[in-house]
Design a protein around this motif. Structure first.
Motif, mmCIF file in Angstrom:
data_model
loop_
_atom_site.group_PDB
_atom_site.id
_atom_site.type_symbol
_atom_site.label_atom_id
_atom_site.label_comp_id
_atom_site.label_asym_id
_atom_site.label_seq_id
_atom_site.Cartn_x
_atom_site.Cartn_y
_atom_site.Cartn_z
ATOM 1 N N LEU A 7 0.825 -1.139 0.008
ATOM 2 C CA LEU A 7 -0.062 0.104 0.267
ATOM 3 C C LEU A 7 0.966 1.328 0.112
ATOM 4 C CD1 LEU A 7 -2.753 -1.068 2.888
ATOM 5 C CD2 LEU A 7 -2.952 -1.193 0.240
ATOM 6 N N ASP A 8 0.145 2.486 -0.456
ATOM 7 C CA ASP A 8 0.941 3.606 -0.337
ATOM 8 C C ASP A 8 1.086 4.099 1.082
ATOM 9 O OD1 ASP A 8 -1.151 5.704 0.507
ATOM 10 O OD2 ASP A 8 -1.982 4.478 -0.990
ATOM 11 N N ALA A 9 2.051 4.654 1.460
ATOM 12 C CA ALA A 9 2.637 5.048 2.880
ATOM 13 C C ALA A 9 1.247 5.618 3.593
ATOM 14 C CB ALA A 9 3.710 6.337 2.807
ATOM 15 N N ARG A 10 0.498 6.655 2.958
ATOM 16 C CA ARG A 10 -0.626 7.102 3.661
ATOM 17 C C ARG A 10 -1.726 6.056 4.023
ATOM 18 N NH1 ARG A 10 -4.322 12.048 1.215
ATOM 19 N NH2 ARG A 10 -4.842 10.521 -0.170
ATOM 20 N N SER A 11 -2.183 5.385 3.208
ATOM 21 C CA SER A 11 -3.117 4.329 3.103
ATOM 22 C C SER A 11 -2.487 3.282 4.321
ATOM 23 C CB SER A 11 -3.359 3.578 1.802
ATOM 24 O OG SER A 11 -3.892 4.406 1.040
ATOM 25 N N ARG A 12 -1.406 3.030 4.319
ATOM 26 C CA ARG A 12 -0.583 1.901 5.325
ATOM 27 C C ARG A 12 -0.779 2.682 6.724
ATOM 28 N NH1 ARG A 12 3.482 1.054 2.836
ATOM 29 N NH2 ARG A 12 5.079 2.558 3.932
ATOM 30 N N ASN A 13 -0.305 3.743 6.838
ATOM 31 C CA ASN A 13 -0.287 4.680 8.069
ATOM 32 C C ASN A 13 -1.894 4.583 8.775
ATOM 33 O OD1 ASN A 13 0.969 6.375 10.328
ATOM 34 N ND2 ASN A 13 -0.493 7.663 9.313
ATOM 35 N N ILE A 14 -2.736 4.886 7.923
ATOM 36 C CA ILE A 14 -4.210 5.121 8.111
ATOM 37 C C ILE A 14 -4.679 3.697 8.947
ATOM 38 C CG2 ILE A 14 -6.358 5.468 7.690
ATOM 39 C CD1 ILE A 14 -5.638 7.703 5.783
ATOM 40 N N LEU A 15 -4.449 2.536 7.991
ATOM 41 C CA LEU A 15 -4.852 1.239 8.721
ATOM 42 C C LEU A 15 -4.173 0.918 9.857
ATOM 43 C CD1 LEU A 15 -5.258 -0.686 5.444
ATOM 44 C CD2 LEU A 15 -6.817 0.354 6.693
ATOM 45 N N GLU A 16 -2.860 1.187 9.882
ATOM 46 C CA GLU A 16 -2.117 0.725 11.054
ATOM 47 C C GLU A 16 -2.423 1.374 12.145
ATOM 48 O OE1 GLU A 16 2.002 1.399 9.889
ATOM 49 O OE2 GLU A 16 2.201 -0.551 9.124
ATOM 50 N N THR A 17 -2.776 2.952 12.165
ATOM 51 C CA THR A 17 -3.291 3.632 13.247
ATOM 52 C C THR A 17 -4.535 3.316 13.737
ATOM 53 O OG1 THR A 17 -3.743 5.510 12.004
ATOM 54 C CG2 THR A 17 -1.352 5.422 12.813
ATOM 55 N N ARG A 18 -5.434 2.923 12.782
ATOM 56 C CA ARG A 18 -6.842 2.693 13.003
ATOM 57 C C ARG A 18 -7.351 1.329 13.411
ATOM 58 N NH1 ARG A 18 -11.393 5.019 13.436
ATOM 59 N NH2 ARG A 18 -12.410 4.045 11.867
ATOM 60 N N TRP A 19 -6.263 0.433 13.108
ATOM 61 C CA TRP A 19 -6.615 -1.095 13.409
ATOM 62 C C TRP A 19 -5.447 -1.979 14.143
ATOM 63 C CZ3 TRP A 19 -11.433 -2.077 12.754
ATOM 64 C CH2 TRP A 19 -12.373 -1.335 12.089
ATOM 65 N N LEU A 20 -4.243 -1.453 14.118
ATOM 66 C CA LEU A 20 -2.987 -2.297 14.506
ATOM 67 C C LEU A 20 -2.365 -1.596 15.855
ATOM 68 C CD1 LEU A 20 -1.506 -3.532 11.088
ATOM 69 C CD2 LEU A 20 -3.412 -4.541 12.478
ATOM 70 N N GLN A 21 -2.591 -0.583 16.179
ATOM 71 C CA GLN A 21 -2.196 -0.195 17.443
ATOM 72 C C GLN A 21 -2.931 -0.174 18.798
ATOM 73 O OE1 GLN A 21 -0.829 3.742 16.683
ATOM 74 N NE2 GLN A 21 0.564 3.212 14.961
ATOM 75 N N ASN A 22 -2.518 -0.244 19.685
ATOM 76 C CA ASN A 22 -3.182 -0.300 21.143
ATOM 77 C C ASN A 22 -4.019 1.045 21.376
ATOM 78 O OD1 ASN A 22 -1.950 -2.665 21.745
ATOM 79 N ND2 ASN A 22 -0.321 -1.897 23.017
ATOM 80 N N HIS A 23 -3.358 2.120 21.129
ATOM 81 C CA HIS A 23 -4.211 3.373 20.976
ATOM 82 C C HIS A 23 -4.668 3.610 19.602
ATOM 83 C CE1 HIS A 23 -5.540 7.387 21.857
ATOM 84 N NE2 HIS A 23 -5.034 7.762 20.867
ATOM 85 N N LYS A 24 -5.770 3.210 19.241
ATOM 86 C CA LYS A 24 -6.429 3.565 17.820
ATOM 87 C C LYS A 24 -6.843 5.051 17.574
ATOM 88 C CE LYS A 24 -7.902 -1.114 17.648
ATOM 89 N NZ LYS A 24 -7.240 -1.642 18.813
ATOM 90 N N SER A 25 -6.395 5.537 16.513
ATOM 91 C CA SER A 25 -6.630 6.933 16.054
ATOM 92 C C SER A 25 -8.211 7.070 15.544
ATOM 93 C CB SER A 25 -5.697 7.577 15.144
ATOM 94 O OG SER A 25 -4.383 7.464 15.589
#
Length: 283
Positions: free
Chosen positions: A231-249
């Motif tokens: 994925l492009d950097a922005r799409s990857r960062n959105i998915l990671e921060t929305r779904w793969l981190q303990n504190h979800k953005s």
């Protein structure tokens, strides 16, 4: 003409008694009346004649059905199944045979009731072969006491019913069993048998199961991160921060970070999810 039209469903005790009472008030047909109606049905397919033949013999169905109350099934159901057998007999009855309908119909009435009992007496069907079915309806009357048969009694029953002794022993054991709930039953009585779910082994913690579970999780994780790399950097960062981190953005936090609307972040997230799923399926 269906049996439900003759026997109401969901009968209460009072309505069942009213139905039985009304059935006994229907006059019994004379031989001449029965012959004329059966002939009319056979030659002209007269459904009114069929209805009169059936209704005038429901009293005999009730009498036969009452003989099977000991199997623990509702009398209304037994009557309804017996009525189905009566209707089949009426359809097949030949008045020129020289016998009354009631004599001809007994076999059909009992056959339908027997089938109903065998299907519903237990969750698991207890009688499948011809010999077992014969024993099912004769074994109770053949018992001389409440205990198990002796060897001599087994042989006597087998001889009387023309079946093998081992079939008698097997059917006696089946009749002695009962349905058991899989889930635990709360009861203070120590005699209540333990439910199967209490003593079946838990195989989920076996080493082989744990290893398989671990390997599957690691494999899925590797596929996920490999798909994220595409994925492009922005799409990857959105998915990671929305779904793969303990504190979800939140959408609004990411919208502020990228200087766009929250709706735009949601659209990017959905598009990235579709790409991710497509790559995971293809992997």
């Amino acid at each position: 003409m269906s049996s439900q039209a003759l026997v109401p469903v969901n009968l209460s005790a009072s309505t069942l008694e009213a139905y039985i009472s009304s059935a006994y008030q229907i006059p019994i047909l004379t031989y001449e009346e029965e012959y004329d109606l059966a002939t009319s049905l056979r030659i002209e397919n007269d459904l009114e004649a069929a209805r009169r033949l059936v209704m005038s013999h429901v009293r005999f169905v009730i009498r036969i059905a009452r003989g099977y109350i000991g199997y623990g099934l509702p009398l209304a159901d037994l009557i309804q199944e017996g009525t189905v057998g009566l209707m089949k007999a009426v359809r097949r009855f030949d008045p020129d045979m020289g016998v009354r309908l009631v004599s001809f119909a007994v076999h059909w009435i009992r056959a339908e009731i027997h089938e109903f009992i065998l299907r519903n007496w237990r969750i698991v069907k207890v009688a499948t072969t011809k010999a077992q079915r014969k024993l099912f309806f004769n074994l109770r009357s053949a018992k001389k006491h409440l205990g198990w048969f002796t060897k001599e009694e087994v042989e006597a029953v087998a001889k009387d019913l023309d079946v093998k002794p081992e079939t008698v022993v097997e059917m006696e054991a089946r009749l002695a069993n009962y349905d058991l709930s899989f889930d635990p039953i709360e009861a203070e009585d120590d005699d209540v048998p333990t439910a199967p779910s209490n003593y079946l082994p838990d195989l989920s913690m076996e080493p082989s199961a744990l290893l398989e579970k671990s390997d599957t999780a690691n494999n899925e994780k590797e596929k996920l991160y490999a798909a994220l790399e595409n994925l492009d950097a922005r799409s990857r960062n959105i998915l990671e921060t929305r779904w793969l981190q303990n504190h979800k953005s939140t959408l609004h936090e990411l919208a502020k970070q990228y200087g766009v609307s929250a709706e735009r972040i949601r659209q990017i997230e959905q598009a990235a999810m579709k790409k991710l799923k497509k790559q995971l399926v293809a992997a």
